[in-house]
Design a protein around this motif. Structure first.
Motif, short mmCIF file in Angstrom:
data_model
loop_
_atom_site.label_atom_id
_atom_site.label_comp_id
_atom_site.label_asym_id
_atom_site.label_seq_id
_atom_site.Cartn_x
_atom_site.Cartn_y
_atom_site.Cartn_z
N GLU A 121 -16.97 14.79 6.89
CA GLU A 121 -16.85 15.40 5.57
C GLU A 121 -17.17 16.77 5.80
N ILE A 122 -18.16 17.34 6.83
CA ILE A 122 -18.44 18.55 7.12
C ILE A 122 -17.26 19.23 7.76
N THR A 123 -16.66 18.76 8.57
CA THR A 123 -15.34 19.29 9.33
C THR A 123 -14.15 19.52 8.47
N ALA A 124 -14.02 18.51 7.25
CA ALA A 124 -13.21 18.79 6.17
C ALA A 124 -13.49 19.78 5.40
N GLU A 125 -14.59 20.19 5.00
CA GLU A 125 -15.08 20.92 4.14
C GLU A 125 -15.11 22.33 4.81
N ARG A 126 -15.25 22.65 6.16
CA ARG A 126 -15.32 23.76 7.11
C ARG A 126 -13.70 24.04 6.96
N ARG A 127 -12.85 23.24 7.51
CA ARG A 127 -11.54 23.44 7.51
C ARG A 127 -10.98 23.81 5.98
N PHE A 128 -11.43 23.08 4.87
CA PHE A 128 -10.95 23.64 3.71
C PHE A 128 -11.40 25.07 3.35
N SER A 129 -12.53 25.39 3.70
CA SER A 129 -13.03 26.63 3.60
C SER A 129 -12.43 27.79 4.31
N GLN A 130 -11.82 27.50 5.48
CA GLN A 130 -11.38 28.39 6.36
C GLN A 130 -9.80 28.44 5.72
N MET A 131 -9.20 27.40 5.36
CA MET A 131 -7.81 27.55 4.84
C MET A 131 -7.98 28.28 3.36
N PHE A 132 -8.71 27.96 2.63
CA PHE A 132 -9.19 28.69 1.31
C PHE A 132 -9.28 30.26 1.47
N GLU A 133 -10.09 30.67 2.51
CA GLU A 133 -10.28 32.21 2.60
C GLU A 133 -9.07 32.77 3.08
N THR A 134 -8.51 32.26 4.16
CA THR A 134 -7.44 32.76 5.02
C THR A 134 -5.90 32.68 4.44
N LEU A 135 -5.86 31.61 3.36
CA LEU A 135 -4.72 31.57 2.93
C LEU A 135 -3.90 32.90 2.22
N PRO A 136 -2.61 33.04 2.61
CA PRO A 136 -2.18 34.48 2.17
C PRO A 136 -1.60 34.51 0.68
N LEU A 137 -2.20 33.73 -0.11
CA LEU A 137 -1.97 33.60 -1.44
C LEU A 137 -3.36 33.48 -2.25
N GLY A 138 -3.36 34.01 -3.45
CA GLY A 138 -4.60 34.09 -4.28
C GLY A 138 -4.87 32.57 -4.64
N ARG A 147 -14.24 29.05 -16.66
CA ARG A 147 -14.78 30.14 -15.92
C ARG A 147 -14.73 29.84 -14.31
N ILE A 148 -14.41 30.89 -13.73
CA ILE A 148 -14.34 31.07 -12.22
C ILE A 148 -15.33 30.48 -11.35
N ALA A 149 -15.06 29.42 -10.64
CA ALA A 149 -16.11 28.86 -9.89
C ALA A 149 -15.97 29.20 -8.48
N GLN A 150 -14.80 29.66 -8.04
CA GLN A 150 -14.46 30.20 -6.68
C GLN A 150 -13.20 31.05 -6.62
N ALA A 151 -13.28 31.61 -5.70
CA ALA A 151 -11.95 32.58 -5.56
C ALA A 151 -11.87 33.06 -4.18
N ASN A 152 -10.81 33.49 -3.56
CA ASN A 152 -10.68 33.69 -2.29
C ASN A 152 -10.29 35.28 -2.02
N ALA A 153 -10.45 35.69 -0.84
CA ALA A 153 -10.12 37.11 -0.63
C ALA A 153 -8.87 37.61 -1.02
N MET A 154 -7.88 36.76 -0.78
CA MET A 154 -6.58 37.35 -1.37
C MET A 154 -6.52 37.69 -2.83
#
Length: 481
Positions: A121-138, A147-154
């Motif tokens: 679960e932790i590995t999956a969460e970490r991978r999702f977080s990495q993908m969430f932050e590095t995805l070249p899409l908003g 209400r906005i609960a989470q948003a990535n850098a893009m």
């Protein structure tokens, strides 16, 4: 309660379970616990000290917790959980959620420890977080209230807000004012039937930048799995560049068509005038014994006028070829190929093979049929012989139907493979035509989302043309109406 009564429900439990006393001594462990702790069997766990499977600091914390747990009266003991890192016998260090629960009977001298391996679960969460932050899409996650609960850098970059400024804010802050009145109803309707879908492909949809600038977007919506309240995830694509390209292409096509119509009108008039003059001269000279070379020159003038008029017609066809035909229909490729062969003048000395492997195509029939006829005619016209072999085939590859038209003729030299698709380029000065046919064919195929390529020497020895035609209708290829 007997020892057997305590052990029985835990022996085959899918989660690791241990029975320990106040000092942390293990009196029972099940097979799942032995696997987690990398011990050879459950029996090896008996009489071992529970605390040794943790680092020194965690072990001391656990001893203090055990002291508190076992000192309180049995009736007031409750279960508690904590996440820690185990030190397995094989050197593995899985992260576990440890739950300490009381055991009824026996004066409360023992407790059950449940260990759940959280590594996946932790590995999956970490991978999702990495993908969430590095995805070249908003990407933005919203709750049921919008209400906005989470948003990535893009997404932050697209809309000009810092991520921390977005969290907790209503999603409609990212929308132009004119959309906000209906936004709440859209959120409620989607929450009632949360089916993954794409917004903005069949109508204009704009996002609002922090500085008030609007930009076109496409949004993919899906339900975001959560054990608490329902959440929804939106993937936002900034399509400004694509929209600019589409507008530029539309303007180019419109200008080309306008230019062609004007040029054709301005060119036809003097050509008709020249043709009339030649006709009048011939009428004036009727009955005169003209030299053969003069008669031949009159014929050449007439042929060149006709060729120029044909070139004007071809230019008009080329301009119109850039306009997409929206009349979609289901096409049987076997019938389509047979139709193309029937409408193409194949000389008697040519053998034609057909190999169609694939199902129906959803496409406009006229441009696809015209493209195949042009390539078949081209294969015969530029073959270089009076007898030959032509093959037309089709196969499916992904969402494309790939048609291949090839021959055993003289082929195309490598330096001409790109040039033959250019307007007014002729593969050979010995062939008829004005060099518009292949340019027309490529323009028509490209306008419908396809692609045509050529190999100068194919499997039969001559030229081999491949047409990649979309066999599945996509939203961007639908009629905008």
């Amino acid at each position: 309660m007997t020892t057997t009564d305590i052990h029985a429900p835990l022996v085959h439990a899918p989660i690791a379970a241990l029975i320990v006393d106040a000092a942390g001594v293990v009196s029972f462990g099940n097979a799942a616990a032995a696997t987690l702790l990398a011990e050879p069997d459950a029996g090896a766990l008996r009489n071992s000290l529970f605390f040794v499977w943790f680092c020194e600091d965690d072990a001391e914390t656990l001893r203090q917790m055990f002291d508190v747990f076992f000192k309180v009266p049995m009736e007031t003991r409750g279960s508690w959980s904590r996440q820690m890192v185990l030190n397995g016998a094989d050197g593995s260090c899985p992260t576990v959620t440890m739950t300490l629960a009381p055991v009824a009977g026996e004066g409360g001298e023992r407790a059950v420890v449940y260990l759940r391996n959280m590594t996946r679960e932790i590995t999956a969460e970490r991978r999702f977080s990495q993908m969430f932050e590095t995805l070249p899409l908003g990407v933005v996650v919203v709750d049921g209230k919008g209400r906005i609960a989470q948003a990535n850098a893009m997404l932050s970059s697209q809309f000009g807000w810092k991520v921390e400024q977005l969290i907790g804010q209503p999603l409609d802050m990212l929308l132009p004012q004119r959309y906000r009145a209906e936004h709440g109803a859209h959120i409620a309707a989607y929450a009632a039937a949360p089916v993954a879908r794409v917004m903005g492909t069949d109508r204009d949809l704009n996002g609002l930048h922090r500085h008030g600038r609007e930009f076109p977007v496409e949004i993919a919506l899906t339900r975001f799995e959560s054990s608490a309240q329902p959440l929804y995830m939106a993937i936002v694509s900034d399509i400004s560049h694509r929209k600019r390209s589409e507008r530029a292409l539309q303007q180019t096509n419109a200008q080309l068509e306008e230019f062609t119509y004007v040029a054709s009108h301005d060119l036809r008039s003097p050509l008709r005038g020249i043709a009339d003059l030649v006709t009048w001269i011939q009428e004036d000279l009727e009955g005169t014994d003209l030299p053969d070379d003069v008669v031949h020159n009159f014929e050449r003038i007439t042929q060149r006028i006709e060729r120029s008029e044909q070139m004007i017609d071809d230019l008009l066809s080329y301009a119109r070829a850039g306009v997409r035909d929206s009349r979609m229909q289901r096409i049987d490729p076997h019938e389509l190929v047979e139709e193309a062969l029937e409408l193409t003048a194949i000389p008697e000395g040519f053998e034609v093979d057909v190999d169609v492997q694939g199902g129906d195509i959803v496409a406009p029939r006229a441009p696809l049929s015209t493209s195949l006829r042009n390539l078949l005619s081209n294969a015969v016209k530029h073959h270089g012989g009076t007898q030959g072999h032509v093959r037309i085939s089709m196969r499916e590859e992904g969402r494309f139907a790939i048609f291949t038209v090839e021959d055993d003729g003289q082929g195309i030299s490598p330096e001409n493979e790109d040039r033959i698709f250019k307007l007014f380029h002729r593969a050979s000065p010995k062939t008829d035509g004005d060099g518009v046919g292949l340019a027309f064919t490529r323009r028509m195929i490209n306008a419908h989302g396809g692609m045509v390529t050529v190999q100068g020497r194919g499997s039969l020895g001559g030229a081999s043309f491949e047409v990649h035609w979309p066999r599945i209708l996509l939203r961007e290829n639908e009629d905008d109406d």
